[in-house]
Write an enzyme that holds these catalytic residues in place. Structure first.
Site: not given
Ligand SMILES: *Cc1c(COP(=O)(O)O)cnc(C)c1O
Length: 421
Positions: A241, A275-276, A278, A318, A346-347, A375
């Site tokens: 996140g 869990e990075p 992005r 987004y 076409c949008e 993404y």
């Molecule tokens: C999407 C997601 C992430 C990665 O999020 P980022 O914003 O890309 O770092 C990590 N863990 C879980 C469970 C996710 O759904």
């Protein structure tokens, strides 16, 4: 920091001219920089090390599931966070050891759980009681106990876009905060489950550290409750996140993020799983597109490019901002003009930028969309029967096509006419 820079007025990925790649494979295409991937991973890993954390970094493959990208990170020691059997297969194909793979997501099917259990991955993050029961039966059938963390929903506001916030109680994710202890107690009674930790993930593109702290403190409280009840909690999965700068955001540096983890969870004697997604890949990728037409509308100028919302969905989905620049720098002193940069789909939503100041461009010019490594290709589709956008990986002065543009014959190969025609 990234390795997309002008060299003699021409935008390069490391030492490769983007114009040269465009001439070789056509447009549009994504281009990733190995040096940038390495840099982002290294800065992140170093921040955790400096904070004295026993950390396992599991790259969230959904941000960019290309096998060559995963492999690049895996060679640096990254594990993988996957959300489907497809991603799990990508991670394994990239050489990520099963012992460094976490499986997340609210809707894992029996087939997906069976596959993950059979591969012996590190951990499954369970998001509901029905999933817990199903996983227990799948694992028990094989005579094993699957290591599990329950993903709890800490009900904190991540302060991010509504479509990518996940840690509020009205979101579909995780197990409601107030019920977590009860579900842990249930997990303890199931034959195929071995509770190892707590997981949370509150959203994506966070630009403040405060919501992380708030969530981690709630996890801390829960660990105390669970330990007092005899649970051996030894892993804490803090999710992903952490945001990146797309326009004028100033997200926390990984050092600040690591300090927040250390301050809130560092003394619990747990391994920290991260869990990075992005953060590792966004700035390591760009989308290159060619101008098809410049159209003078009644009130504005439209720059129509050959990339579209099916190739890069974030602006349509987004309202996301991507910096756009010409691949060949304009002469010094060129005055920028406001234009709308749009794709051919076409949008009306197929608009990358409205009234953006760009140096004047003409048909045939190449434009680069920055910060598109996360993404981007991952969300691409074939809408309007456009071939799936190809991907290129650069390393120094070399480049390789790491996903080819399909031919129209390949695109149609899975379709068929029923025999009543
Ligand atoms: C999407 C997601 C992430 C990665 O999020 P980022 O914003 O890309 O770092 C990590 N863990 C879980 C469970 C996710 O759904």
């Amino acid at each position: 920091m990234n390795h997309f820079d002008l060299i003699d007025g021409s935008l390069h990925a490391e030492q490769v001219a983007l114009a040269e790649i465009a001439a070789r494979i056509g447009t549009p295409f994504y281009c990733y920089s190995t040096a940038t991937l390495v840099r982002h991973y290294t800065v992140f890993a170093h921040a955790l090390e400096k904070a004295g954390l026993d950390a396992t970094i599991c790259f969230a493959c959904k941000a960019n599931p290309n096998v060559a990208v995963i492999r690049t990170l895996a060679e640096l020691g990254a594990g993988a966070d996957v959300v489907s059997e497809g991603e799990l297969r990508q991670a394994l194909a990239a050489g990520v050891p099963p012992g460094r793979i976490v499986f997340s997501g609210v809707g894992k099917t029996r087939g997906e759980l069976e596959f993950a259990v059979a591969k012996g991955i590190m951990q499954i993050n369970v998001e509901s009681e029905p999933e817990l029961e199903l996983l227990s039966s799948v694992a028990a059938e094989r005579g094993i106990r699957m290591p599990v963390s329950l993903r709890v929903n800490p009900d904190v506001d991540a302060g991010t876009h509504a479509k990518i916030t996940t840690g509020k109680k009205e979101n579909k994710f995780g197990i409601e905060w107030t019920r977590a202890h009860e579900v842990y107690r249930k997990a303890r009674t199931l034959p195929g489950i071995e509770v190892v930790g707590v997981a949370c993930h509150i959203g994506s593109q966070l630009t403040e550290v405060a919501p992380f702290r708030e969530a981690f403190l709630r996890v801390r409280d829960l660990v105390a409750i669970l330990r007092a009840d005899g649970f051996d909690i030894r892993r804490l999965d803090v999710g992903g996140g952490l945001g990146v700068p797309y326009e004028d955001e100033t997200p926390p540096h990984p050092d600040e993020y690591a300090a927040a983890i250390r301050d809130t969870l560092g003394d619990l004697g747990c391994r920290i799983v991260l869990e990075p997604g992005r953060l590792l890949v966004a700035n390591a990728g760009i989308l290159v597109s060619r101008v098809v037409y410049v159209k003078e509308g009644a009130t504005r100028t439209f720059v129509i490019v050959d990339a579209a919302m099916n190739d890069l969905m974030r602006p349509a989905l987004y309202d996301a901002h991507h910096a756009i620049e010409p691949v060949t720098a304009p002469p010094p002193g060129t005055e920028p003009v406001p234009v709308d940069v749009v794709g051919p789909v076409c949008e009306t939503g197929d608009t990358f930028a409205r009234q953006r100041l760009l140096p004047p461009v003409k048909a045939g010019d190449l434009l680069a969309f920055r910060t598109a490594g996360a993404y981007g290709a991952a969300m691409a589709s074939t809408y309007n029967t456009r071939p799936l956008v190809p991907e290129v990986l650069v390393k120094g002065d070399r480049f390789a096509v790491v996903r080819a543009r399909p031919t129209y014959e390949e695109m149609r190969a899975l379709e068929s006419l029923p025999d009543w025609f």
